[in-house]
Scaffold this motif. Structure first.
Motif, short mmCIF file in Angstrom:
data_model
loop_
_atom_site.label_atom_id
_atom_site.label_comp_id
_atom_site.label_asym_id
_atom_site.label_seq_id
_atom_site.Cartn_x
_atom_site.Cartn_y
_atom_site.Cartn_z
N SER A 287 24.17 -16.80 -25.76
CA SER A 287 22.95 -17.08 -26.02
C SER A 287 22.07 -15.92 -25.97
CB SER A 287 22.28 -18.31 -25.59
OG SER A 287 23.11 -19.60 -25.72
N CYS B 1 16.47 -13.85 -25.78
CA CYS B 1 17.32 -15.28 -26.13
C CYS B 1 17.61 -15.14 -27.69
CB CYS B 1 16.78 -16.60 -26.07
SG CYS B 1 17.49 -17.85 -26.41
N LYS B 2 18.80 -15.27 -28.24
CA LYS B 2 19.27 -15.43 -29.77
C LYS B 2 18.84 -16.56 -30.32
CE LYS B 2 23.59 -14.14 -29.65
NZ LYS B 2 25.33 -13.85 -29.35
N GLU B 3 18.37 -17.38 -29.90
CA GLU B 3 17.73 -18.59 -30.51
C GLU B 3 16.40 -18.46 -31.05
OE1 GLU B 3 20.20 -22.21 -27.93
OE2 GLU B 3 18.20 -21.75 -27.71
N LEU C 187 14.41 -23.83 -25.44
CA LEU C 187 15.69 -23.35 -25.32
C LEU C 187 16.85 -24.80 -25.40
CD1 LEU C 187 15.83 -20.53 -22.66
CD2 LEU C 187 15.62 -20.30 -25.08
N SER C 188 17.86 -24.36 -25.79
CA SER C 188 18.99 -25.47 -25.86
C SER C 188 19.38 -25.54 -24.50
CB SER C 188 19.77 -25.17 -26.98
OG SER C 188 20.64 -24.10 -26.32
N ALA D 219 21.54 -22.67 -24.07
CA ALA D 219 21.02 -21.33 -23.66
C ALA D 219 20.58 -21.47 -21.96
CB ALA D 219 19.63 -21.10 -24.51
#
Length: 145
Positions: A21, A40-42, A50-51, A54
């Motif tokens: 993430s 963060c890649k999201e 954020l998930s 993550a």
């Protein structure tokens, strides 16, 4: 596909490490030696969005950051700054903090804010060769663990 914040901070050239993430990037402008950006890649612009994955991965990536920076710069404290005023993607500026200076490639990096709050300027802007060298050194330490 990477987000604009990662690209602004030199991805993929400045990539030290990547988890599921997060991207760990060398900050091209160094207020203290080995300052990083944790992106963060999201596709989110709020920390609360954020998930759960993550958030869980954040524990893993911060352990790696702290281990690597401790070995490289021997920091006394570390600051994670979530500023997100200009670059909206969720990210942290990671500043290792120390008294005095640290030398790298003939330049001295002074923590101008020590022992108080961190200062983002003055900072040393790395040229391409110094950025590559610092990235390679940190990447090697990360990978060695």
């Amino acid at each position: 596909m990477t987000n604009p914040t990662a690209q602004k901070f030199g991805y993929p050239r400045s990539l030290v490490a990547e988890t599921a993430s997060w991207l760990v990037l060398v900050r091209p402008s160094q207020p203290t030696l080995s300052s990083l950006v944790l992106v963060c890649k999201e596709p989110v612009e709020a920390f609360s969005d954020l998930s759960p994955q993550a958030f869980a991965d954040l524990a893993t990536v911060t352990r790696g950051v702290e281990r690597t920076l401790s070995q490289f710069v021997g920091y006394a404290r570390i600051n994670y700054l979530m500023l997100m005023m200009v670059d909206r993607d969720v990210h942290f500026h990671v500043l290792p903090r120390y008294e005095g200076g640290r030398d790298f490639e003939g330049r001295s990096f002074i923590d101008e804010g020590w022992p108080g709050p961190p200062k983002l300027s003055p900072a040393i802007d790395l040229d391409a060769a110094a950025l590559d060298s610092l990235t390679e050194r940190l990447r090697a330490l990360w990978s060695a663990a």
